[in-house]
Design a protein around this motif. Structure first.
Motif, PDB file in Angstrom:
ATOM      1  N   ILE A 338       0.830  -1.205   0.000  1.00 18.44           N
ATOM      2  CA  ILE A 338       0.000   0.000   0.000  1.00 18.44           C
ATOM      3  C   ILE A 338       0.864   1.254   0.000  1.00 18.44           C
ATOM      4  N   VAL A 339       1.844   1.310   0.923  1.00 17.40           N
ATOM      5  CA  VAL A 339       2.683   2.506   1.032  1.00 17.40           C
ATOM      6  C   VAL A 339       3.522   2.697  -0.225  1.00 17.40           C
ATOM      7  N   ALA A 340       4.113   1.611  -0.748  1.00 20.15           N
ATOM      8  CA  ALA A 340       4.958   1.720  -1.941  1.00 20.15           C
ATOM      9  C   ALA A 340       4.136   2.139  -3.158  1.00 20.15           C
ATOM     10  N   SER A 341       2.936   1.623  -3.291  1.00 15.09           N
ATOM     11  CA  SER A 341       2.100   1.995  -4.436  1.00 15.09           C
ATOM     12  C   SER A 341       1.756   3.472  -4.406  1.00 15.09           C
ATOM     13  N   LEU A 342       1.372   3.975  -3.230  1.00 16.43           N
ATOM     14  CA  LEU A 342       1.053   5.396  -3.114  1.00 16.43           C
ATOM     15  C   LEU A 342       2.297   6.261  -3.314  1.00 16.43           C
ATOM     16  N   TRP A 437      10.156   0.869  -5.624  1.00 19.37           N
ATOM     17  CA  TRP A 437       9.905  -0.216  -6.579  1.00 19.37           C
ATOM     18  C   TRP A 437      10.396  -1.540  -6.019  1.00 19.37           C
ATOM     19  N   ASN A 438      11.569  -1.525  -5.365  1.00 19.06           N
ATOM     20  CA  ASN A 438      12.056  -2.740  -4.708  1.00 19.06           C
ATOM     21  C   ASN A 438      11.103  -3.207  -3.617  1.00 19.06           C
ATOM     22  N   ALA A 439      10.497  -2.246  -2.906  1.00 21.15           N
ATOM     23  CA  ALA A 439       9.539  -2.613  -1.861  1.00 21.15           C
ATOM     24  C   ALA A 439       8.267  -3.191  -2.463  1.00 21.15           C
ATOM     25  N   LEU A 440       7.834  -2.653  -3.600  1.00 15.25           N
ATOM     26  CA  LEU A 440       6.621  -3.154  -4.241  1.00 15.25           C
ATOM     27  C   LEU A 440       6.820  -4.564  -4.783  1.00 15.25           C
ATOM     28  N   THR A 441       8.009  -4.846  -5.331  1.00 16.59           N
ATOM     29  CA  THR A 441       8.274  -6.178  -5.888  1.00 16.59           C
ATOM     30  C   THR A 441       8.611  -7.211  -4.822  1.00 16.59           C
ATOM     31  N   ASP A 461      29.471 -11.660  11.773  1.00 13.00           N
ATOM     32  CA  ASP A 461      29.541 -12.815  12.662  1.00 13.00           C
ATOM     33  C   ASP A 461      28.125 -13.324  12.926  1.00 13.00           C
ATOM     34  N   GLY A 462      28.005 -14.295  13.841  1.00 12.86           N
ATOM     35  CA  GLY A 462      26.706 -14.913  14.072  1.00 12.86           C
ATOM     36  C   GLY A 462      25.650 -13.949  14.556  1.00 12.86           C
ATOM     37  N   THR A 463      26.033 -12.976  15.393  1.00  7.98           N
ATOM     38  CA  THR A 463      25.060 -12.020  15.914  1.00  7.98           C
ATOM     39  C   THR A 463      24.623 -11.034  14.847  1.00  7.98           C
ATOM     40  N   VAL A 464      25.572 -10.484  14.099  1.00  5.95           N
ATOM     41  CA  VAL A 464      25.260  -9.470  13.098  1.00  5.95           C
ATOM     42  C   VAL A 464      24.462 -10.076  11.939  1.00  5.95           C
ATOM     43  N   LEU A 465      24.630 -11.377  11.705  1.00 14.34           N
ATOM     44  CA  LEU A 465      23.865 -12.033  10.643  1.00 14.34           C
ATOM     45  C   LEU A 465      22.360 -11.950  10.885  1.00 14.34           C
ATOM     46  N   ARG A 466      21.952 -11.670  12.135  1.00 15.69           N
ATOM     47  CA  ARG A 466      20.527 -11.536  12.433  1.00 15.69           C
ATOM     48  C   ARG A 466      19.905 -10.358  11.693  1.00 15.69           C
ATOM     49  N   ARG A 467      20.739  -9.433  11.193  1.00 14.86           N
ATOM     50  CA  ARG A 467      20.211  -8.327  10.400  1.00 14.86           C
ATOM     51  C   ARG A 467      19.519  -8.823   9.129  1.00 14.86           C
ATOM     52  N   LEU A 468      19.862 -10.038   8.702  1.00 11.47           N
ATOM     53  CA  LEU A 468      19.301 -10.579   7.472  1.00 11.47           C
ATOM     54  C   LEU A 468      18.055 -11.422   7.716  1.00 11.47           C
ATOM     55  N   TYR A 469      17.512 -11.393   8.947  1.00 11.89           N
ATOM     56  CA  TYR A 469      16.307 -12.166   9.242  1.00 11.89           C
ATOM     57  C   TYR A 469      15.050 -11.511   8.659  1.00 11.89           C
ATOM     58  N   LEU A 470      15.114 -10.195   8.400  1.00 12.84           N
ATOM     59  CA  LEU A 470      14.002  -9.483   7.790  1.00 12.84           C
ATOM     60  C   LEU A 470      14.465  -8.825   6.494  1.00 12.84           C
ATOM     61  N   LYS A 471      13.519  -8.432   5.674  1.00  9.78           N
ATOM     62  CA  LYS A 471      13.869  -7.699   4.456  1.00  9.78           C
ATOM     63  C   LYS A 471      14.491  -6.355   4.814  1.00  9.78           C
ATOM     64  N   PRO A 472      15.497  -5.931   4.078  1.00  9.09           N
ATOM     65  CA  PRO A 472      16.064  -4.602   4.334  1.00  9.09           C
ATOM     66  C   PRO A 472      15.049  -3.514   4.005  1.00  9.09           C
ATOM     67  N   GLY A 473      15.233  -2.346   4.616  1.00 11.19           N
ATOM     68  CA  GLY A 473      14.242  -1.303   4.464  1.00 11.19           C
ATOM     69  C   GLY A 473      14.763  -0.055   3.771  1.00 11.19           C
TER      70      GLY A 473
END
Length: 525
Positions: A338-342, A437-441, A461-473
């Motif tokens: 919704i936000v990306a389309s608008l 556009w990346n957010a919409l796709t 390292d193992g802790t910082v890899l947790r940044r990849l658990y969600l889509k980047p913003g």
């Protein structure tokens, strides 16, 4: 009194009906004088100190003003809707004039009750941002549901219009009103008003850590008077340009808190050798402090994930384990669409002058495509408006020696590769607009952790890899908290905090604050 039987006999006599008449009421017989009841030493309940009573009066005054603001907004929304409905459809008054006029009063009453029931005016949440807004939204949603039932059951046209118009408009006005109150409260706290006068308790290292975290808190709700530390080192604690004195040891904390007018004590560490210390401390502080706050070793765990569950007298703190899929994430994906389309509608208009400026400033393409690492380590092509000269990648190796940042993220405050129009686009974050556009796709999200480069992600390292658990913003906590001015550790800490504690309301708050950062940029280069 009792012929040498002592105070115990007096107390026993006072407990009987006759004793009650003798000690506390009228004399048992005419001509017998009144004898005051004896008091047991230490049996009197603690009374609030003058400093604590002053704070409680101040808090009540703020809550009363906030209640008046909420009531005024709700009353205006409901009455305005009723007036508009009567003007547009005057036939409603013919059908049931009493019910039409009573409808706003019913809506106001139910709405205010739900706001109070969700404790949206507690001092602990005022000025906190997302938590306060979340409670207002939840209270409004409950009021909406409670009023929708009789509306559907009795075919109530006036109530239907209140639900369709007054509740959404009133919710928006309530959130704006709370935001204005938050701004006022933060402005007063910056000059030392409406803050909790605080003493930190614990080991020197943990007190120093808590002190540093409090200094970085955006709501400025604690003013640290000093620390109570049990060690042989009398040296004060130093944080940046502030010196925090060591006031006392733990044994004399209650007397020090009363003498200094402290109304909050933060326990940074509990002595392992004394399991009853916390209970004893809370009793000693009765009447002197309004709050005893415990520092949790669960770093960056947000309040909504923590709940208190007493089981047969056993106090249990329940910590919800974060999840990274499920229904809540479907809501996040729907919000992104919704936000990306608008946003792309506005981006299509803004892109025309930006594209012309980029072409006139330096040769090369308008869009810059770069490989970034997304959720679960999958790479994708991220889009940006080009802000550097076309040979920027070839110049990178020669510039790495001038690296301004720490960690694997390359930062250079005065990067010679940036074009003139590129500097302006970066300062106001306009170069990131194509990422909608990346957010919409589905490669990115509107709000999330910062998208890393592949060579940066391979060093995690193992802790910082947790940044990849969600889509980047496109934006995130890192963007509203300093952007390039952040150290590597702070950037990682903010991303991990977001990943483990995100919510839809938190996302909306970050989007709103990002819009303000674009207008008044800080930390972008």
């Amino acid at each position: 009194a009792g012929g040498g039987q002592g105070v115990g006999a007096d107390v026993q006599r006072a407990a009987s009906p006759a004793g009650a008449r003798w000690f506390g009421g009228a004399p048992a017989a005419a001509g017998v004088g009144f004898v005051p009841a004896p008091m047991l030493s230490g049996a009197q309940s603690p009374r609030a100190t003058p400093a604590l009573a002053l704070r409680m009066r101040r808090d009540r005054r703020i809550r009363a003003r906030l209640s008046l603001t909420d009531a005024s907004i709700i009353l205006f929304a409901t009455v305005a809707t009723t007036v508009g409905v009567l003007w547009a459809t005057p036939t409603l008054t013919v059908i049931s004039p009493e019910l039409v006029l009573a409808t706003p009063a019913i809506v106001v009453a139910v709405w205010l009750i739900t706001l109070a029931g969700f404790r949206s005016r507690e001092m602990s949440v005022l000025g906190s941002g997302a938590l306060e807004y979340r409670r207002v939204v939840h209270a409004t949603a409950l009021a909406f549901g409670a009023l929708a039932v009789p509306c559907l059951a009795f075919d109530w046209p006036a109530m239907r219009l209140q639900l369709l118009i007054a509740l959404p408009a009133g919710l928006l006005a309530l959130l704006i009103g709370r935001w204005q109150w938050r701004r006022w409260l933060l402005s007063r706290r910056r000059i030392g008003e409406h803050v909790a006068r605080t003493i930190l308790v614990g080991d020197r290292d943990e007190v120093a850590y808590v002190l540093e975290r409090l200094a970085s808190m955006p709501d400025l709700s604690y003013h640290v008077l000093g620390a109570a530390i049990d060690d042989t080192d009398p040296q004060p604690l130093t944080l940046h340009d502030r010196t925090i004195p060591v006031l006392c040891c733990k044994a004399t904390l209650s007397e020090t808190a009363e003498r200094m007018g402290a109304d909050t004590v933060i326990l940074a560490s509990n002595p392992d050798a004394d399991p009853d210390y916390l209970t004893r401390l809370s009793r000693q502080l009765e009447g002197t402090c309004a709050e005893l706050v415990l520092y949790s070793r669960l770093t960056d765990v947000a309040g909504p994930r923590i709940s208190f569950r007493p089981v047969d007298g056993l106090p249990l703190i329940h910590v919800q384990i974060p999840t990274f899929d499920g229904g809540k994430h479907l809501i996040k994906r729907a919000t992104d669409i919704i936000v990306a389309s608008l946003a792309l509608i506005a981006v299509a208009i803004i892109s025309i002058p930006i594209a012309i400026a980029i072409k006139l400033d330096s040769p090369g393409p308008i869009l810059f495509r770069q490989q970034r690492v997304g959720r679960d380590g999958h790479t994708f092509t991220m889009l940006k408006f080009r802000t550097m000269h076309i040979d920027a990648e070839q110049q990178l190796a020669a510039l790495k020696a001038q690296h301004d940042g720490a960690g694997p993220m390359f930062k250079l405050r005065h990067d010679p590769r940036v074009t003139r129009i590129g500097h302006y686009l970066r300062t106001h974050s306009l170069d990131e607009l194509p990422q909608f556009w990346n957010a919409l796709t589905g490669d990115m999200s509107v709000v999330g952790p910062r998208p890393p480069l592949p060579d940066e992600a391979t060093s995690y390292d193992g802790t910082v890899l947790r940044r990849l658990y969600l889509k980047p913003g496109i934006t995130g906590l890192w963007q509203i908290s300093g952007r390039s001015d952040l150290s590597w550790d702070d950037s990682v800490r903010l991303d991990l905090r977001y990943i483990e504690n995100w919510s839809v309301m938190h996302d909306l708050m970050i989007i709103f604050r990002t819009a303000r950062i674009i207008v008044h940029p800080t930390g972008a280069y």
